[in-house]
Design an enzyme around this catalytic site. Structure first.
Site, mmCIF file in Angstrom:
data_model
loop_
_atom_site.group_PDB
_atom_site.id
_atom_site.type_symbol
_atom_site.label_atom_id
_atom_site.label_comp_id
_atom_site.label_asym_id
_atom_site.label_seq_id
_atom_site.Cartn_x
_atom_site.Cartn_y
_atom_site.Cartn_z
ATOM 1 N N GLU A 50 91.100 21.753 52.984
ATOM 2 C CA GLU A 50 90.017 22.744 53.053
ATOM 3 C C GLU A 50 88.998 22.579 51.928
ATOM 4 O O GLU A 50 87.794 22.674 52.159
ATOM 5 C CB GLU A 50 90.584 24.168 53.016
ATOM 6 N N ASP A 68 82.726 30.039 54.391
ATOM 7 C CA ASP A 68 84.084 29.992 53.841
ATOM 8 C C ASP A 68 84.028 29.742 52.338
ATOM 9 O O ASP A 68 83.237 28.935 51.870
ATOM 10 C CB ASP A 68 84.886 28.874 54.511
#
Ligand SMILES: *[C@@H]1O[C@H](CO)[C@@H](O)[C@H](O)[C@H]1NC(C)=O
Ligand SMILES: *[C@@H]1O[C@H](CO)[C@@H](O)[C@H](O)[C@H]1NC(C)=O
Ligand SMILES: *[C@@H]1O[C@H](CO)[C@@H](O)[C@H](O)[C@H]1NC(C)=O
Length: 138
Positions: A50, A68
């Site tokens: 990520e 995000d």
């Protein structure tokens, strides 16, 4: 022109300030925040795919307009508030999730996990269902 240059220099400076953990540093961070040992390699894999273990990483805007944030790439649609007051389901601002102190991010990630499991993260779904990172030396 001068002020534009200053902005650039400052932006580069901020980039340098952001913390990228080594794999073992990440493991130690996760341990100290109570992540369970039997899922440790999944969490390490998730964070590596990520955010490349970078605390200040903010993703580019998603197709649906959300964004995000941080080590765990937590989404501002439901979990963190992108205004200056804490809110949404983790009761934090998104800025709280991109600090080198990962206390709030860790707490929020656990909340996401509790509700959805690892499937909440595309990074985990796409990259962490085969072999997992080796943390035996950590
Ligand atoms: C928006 O897109 C991101 C990334 O594709 C996803 O994680 C998130 O769940 C989406 N939010 C909504 C409300 O569809
Ligand atoms: C905050 O997030 C909401 C929902 O994803 C989005 O509509 C809004 O544009 C964002 N605001 C800022 C300042 O990024
Ligand atoms: C949310 O966070 C704020 C500021 O950190 C705090 O004052 C407030 O009590 C929290 N609310 C809840 C419901 O936890």
């Amino acid at each position: 022109m001068k002020s534009l240059c200053l902005v650039f220099v400052f932006a580069i400076f901020l980039q340098c300030e952001s913390k990228q953990f080594s794999r073992c540093e990440l493991v130690h961070q996760l341990r100290s925040h109570g992540f369970p040992e039997d899922k440790m390699r999944d969490w390490v894999c998730l964070v590596e795919s990520e955010s490349s273990r970078t605390t200040h990483y903010i993703g580019k805007v998603n197709r649906n307009g959300s964004r995000d944030y941080g080590l765990f790439q937590i989404n501002d649609k439901y979990w963190c508030s992108n205004t200056s007051t804490a809110g949404k389901d983790c009761n934090v601002t998104c800025n709280d999730l991109v600090t080198d102190d990962i206390t709030k991010a860790a707490k929020c990630a656990k909340k996401v996990y509790k509700r959805h499991g690892f499937n909440a993260w595309y990074g985990w779904k796409n990259k962490c269902q085969g072999s997992l990172p080796d943390i035996s030396s950590c």
